[in-house]
Design a protein around this motif. Structure first.
Motif, PDB file in Angstrom:
ATOM      1  N   ASP A 182       0.851  -1.184   0.000  1.00 24.76           N
ATOM      2  CA  ASP A 182       0.000   0.000   0.000  1.00 24.76           C
ATOM      3  C   ASP A 182       0.891   1.239   0.000  1.00 24.76           C
ATOM      4  O   ASP A 182       1.478   1.604   1.015  1.00 24.76           O
ATOM      5  CB  ASP A 182      -0.905  -0.013   1.242  1.00 24.76           C
ATOM      6  N   ASN A 183       0.995   1.867  -1.161  1.00 23.73           N
ATOM      7  CA  ASN A 183       1.866   3.037  -1.308  1.00 23.73           C
ATOM      8  C   ASN A 183       1.105   4.359  -1.205  1.00 23.73           C
ATOM      9  O   ASN A 183       1.684   5.424  -1.419  1.00 23.73           O
ATOM     10  CB  ASN A 183       2.574   2.981  -2.668  1.00 23.73           C
ATOM     11  N   VAL A 184      -0.175   4.292  -0.941  1.00 28.61           N
ATOM     12  CA  VAL A 184      -0.982   5.512  -0.856  1.00 28.61           C
ATOM     13  C   VAL A 184      -0.784   6.164   0.519  1.00 28.61           C
ATOM     14  O   VAL A 184      -0.896   5.486   1.557  1.00 28.61           O
ATOM     15  CB  VAL A 184      -2.468   5.201  -1.088  1.00 28.61           C
ATOM     16  N   ARG A 185      -0.472   7.466   0.564  1.00 27.69           N
ATOM     17  CA  ARG A 185      -0.232   8.190   1.798  1.00 27.69           C
ATOM     18  C   ARG A 185      -1.114   9.442   1.857  1.00 27.69           C
ATOM     19  O   ARG A 185      -1.571   9.948   0.818  1.00 27.69           O
ATOM     20  CB  ARG A 185       1.252   8.607   1.900  1.00 27.69           C
ATOM     21  N   ARG A 186      -1.357   9.895   3.074  1.00 25.86           N
ATOM     22  CA  ARG A 186      -2.143  11.110   3.247  1.00 25.86           C
ATOM     23  C   ARG A 186      -1.390  12.312   2.663  1.00 25.86           C
ATOM     24  O   ARG A 186      -0.205  12.511   2.959  1.00 25.86           O
ATOM     25  CB  ARG A 186      -2.402  11.336   4.733  1.00 25.86           C
ATOM     26  N   LYS A 187      -2.053  13.066   1.828  1.00 26.04           N
ATOM     27  CA  LYS A 187      -1.427  14.242   1.216  1.00 26.04           C
ATOM     28  C   LYS A 187      -1.261  15.340   2.278  1.00 26.04           C
ATOM     29  O   LYS A 187      -2.233  15.732   2.931  1.00 26.04           O
ATOM     30  CB  LYS A 187      -2.277  14.749   0.058  1.00 26.04           C
TER      31      LYS A 187
END
Length: 341
Positions: free
Chosen positions: A67-72
């Motif tokens: 999971d490479n999605v991070r909070r902007k």
């Protein structure tokens, strides 16, 4: 006395076109194998290639599955995700078989009007064809179907299994459906694909076919006219795979001039559970591939030719050519089981 055996009777038959000592043209004792017995093209997809040796891409599974999605962050951006790739190689070697035809002795068959099975050219073309299929299965067994090939390997034992062990298929206490459910789960977890093919050595198949748990599950599915029986298709349904293939091809392991030594090509006590894509794909993994090269540039990785021998020999030859590389391409999408019975 039979009138057909008298001089006059024989002369009458000859006048009608009878020829003595003709070979039968509607049968022969030719031990060609059942084409359905050969396994190599049935498990892993054939991938035609333009060059005899080259590279193919391998994308990093860990990067794809992370999971490479991070909070902007406010007024900012996240770091670019890592998407790694490497490459691997294949190399298709050319194998050949040649069988000769004596043009002089062939005249006997032509003049005796003996077509079909007695036609030397037809028989030797079929011989060369079967040699190619036989050789492919031997390469398949050497590259895919024995202990030590796959990273995930299980061993059948007679009692008290532990770790990567299981009770043999021939043991009444072995639970085949639960066992394969668990192994399918393992491959799905590690390789991100649900296994779709199960290859069984002949004795491993018999062990499952006669297992009391499997017989119990199907005993009410038959009728008087069509009693219930265990088949590869039934096993595929029970285990939840698309195909169960029994490895039935045989060969003579003895050399020329030795007494025949008929054996099954693939380990009769082995089994291979794997995921294989139905056809080559750039965005799909497969436990193995059969890379094939058209060595004559005609689009065929198995090719045949016929040519004359040297002058004065009165011979001609049938040639078979094949260029392939059967290669393990995804170790985590397969699991090998040895000593199943």
């Amino acid at each position: 006395m039979n009138p057909r055996s008298t001089t006059a009777g024989l002369q009458a038959q000859i006048a009608k076109g009878w020829r003595p000592n003709n070979y039968l043209t509607n049968m022969s004792m030719a031990y060609f194998a059942n084409p359905g017995d050969f396994v190599a093209p049935c498990i892993f997809p054939i991938c035609p290639v333009e060059l005899s040796s080259s590279y193919y891409y391998k994308f990093d599974k860990a990067d794809l599955a992370r999971d490479n999605v991070r909070r902007k962050p406010a007024y900012g951006k996240v770091a670019p995700a890592i998407f790694g790739q490497t490459d691997d190689t294949y190399k298709c070697e050319v194998d050949q078989v040649i069988v000769g035809i004596d043009q002089i002795s062939t005249l006997n068959y032509q003049r005796s009007r003996a077509p079909g099975v007695a036609d030397p050219r037809r028989a030797k073309v079929r011989f060369a064809t079967e040699q190619m299929l036989l050789h492919q299965d031997i390469i398949f067994a050497r590259n895919f179907f024995h202990a030590g090939v796959w990273g995930q390997e299980w061993s059948g034992v007679a009692a008290t299994p532990s770790g990567s062990q299981f009770l043999k298929f021939s043991d009444a206490n072995f639970d085949p459906v639960h066992f394969f459910d668990e192994r399918i789960r393992d491959i799905k977890q590690s390789g991100r694909r649900t296994p779709n093919r199960l290859a069984l050595g002949y004795d491993a198949y018999l062990g499952l076919k006669e297992h009391p748990d499997i017989l119990e599950r199907i005993k009410y599915t038959g009728t008087t006219a069509n009693p219930a029986k265990v088949t590869p298709a039934v096993l595929a349904q029970l285990f939840g795979v698309e195909q169960v293939k029994v490895l039935e091809s045989t060969y003579n392991a003895a050399g020329l001039g030795q007494g025949e030594d008929m054996q099954f090509i693939c380990d009769t006590k082995g089994a291979l559970l794997c995921y294989a894509t139905p056809s080559p794909a750039i965005d799909e993994p497969s436990a193995g591939y059969i890379f094939t090269w058209d060595m004559l540039g005609n689009g065929a990785h198995v090719a045949f030719d016929q040519f004359d021998g040297e002058k004065g020999t009165h011979t001609e030859f049938v040639e078979g050519l094949m260029s392939t590389d059967m290669r393990k391409t995804a170790d985590d999408l397969a699991m090998y089981f040895k000593d199943c019975v």
